[in-house]
Every structure is written in C-alpha cells, then in structure tokens.
Design a protein around this motif. Structure first.
Motif, PDB file in Angstrom:
ATOM      1  N   THR A  89      -4.153   0.378   4.704  1.00  0.00           N
ATOM      2  CA  THR A  89      -2.885   0.682   4.046  1.00  0.00           C
ATOM      3  C   THR A  89      -3.031   2.016   3.329  1.00  0.00           C
ATOM      4  N   SER A  90      -2.244   3.018   3.738  1.00  0.00           N
ATOM      5  CA  SER A  90      -2.337   4.326   3.098  1.00  0.00           C
ATOM      6  C   SER A  90      -1.839   4.239   1.656  1.00  0.00           C
ATOM      7  N   PHE A  91      -2.299   5.160   0.827  1.00  0.00           N
ATOM      8  CA  PHE A  91      -1.882   5.177  -0.574  1.00  0.00           C
ATOM      9  C   PHE A  91      -0.364   5.280  -0.686  1.00  0.00           C
ATOM     10  N   ASN A  92       0.245   6.092   0.163  1.00  0.00           N
ATOM     11  CA  ASN A  92       1.700   6.279   0.114  1.00  0.00           C
ATOM     12  C   ASN A  92       2.468   5.020   0.494  1.00  0.00           C
ATOM     13  N   ASP A  93       1.821   4.099   1.199  1.00  0.00           N
ATOM     14  CA  ASP A  93       2.470   2.849   1.594  1.00  0.00           C
ATOM     15  C   ASP A  93       2.240   1.713   0.605  1.00  0.00           C
TER      16      ASP A  93
END
Length: 52
Positions: A28-32
């Motif tokens: 899970t990307s930080f932006n997500d």
C-alpha cells in the motif's frame, strides 16, 4: 514505491510491509493510506511525514 519518515519520531513507513497491525496491507503506497491513518509509534498525522 517511496518510503516516508515521521518527522516527530523517525518511524519509516515502508509500503513493502504496510502497517498490518493497523489494517494496512503490504504494497500500500503512502498516498493510498487512509486520511485518518496516523504514525503507529507516536500518532502523528500523515502531514508530519516526509518522503525519503
């Protein structure tokens, strides 16, 4: 995917591992991350993180 460091305590969010203890799956990307997600160590909000 980039890693992000908490400016308050130094915790590094690594998207490879996510934050499973708080319901965030690996990759899970930080932006997500949900807006309500906070640092698992010191409870700092997302705006207290910097890309490293």
């Amino acid at each position: 995917m980039e890693k992000y460091r908490c400016l308050v305590c130094g915790y590094v969010y690594n998207p490879e591992f996510g934050d499973p203890d708080h319901g965030v799956a690996p990759d899970t990307s930080f932006n997500d991350l949900p807006e309500e997600w906070v640092c698992p160590i010191c409870d700092a909000p997302k705006d207290q993180f910097e890309k490293i």
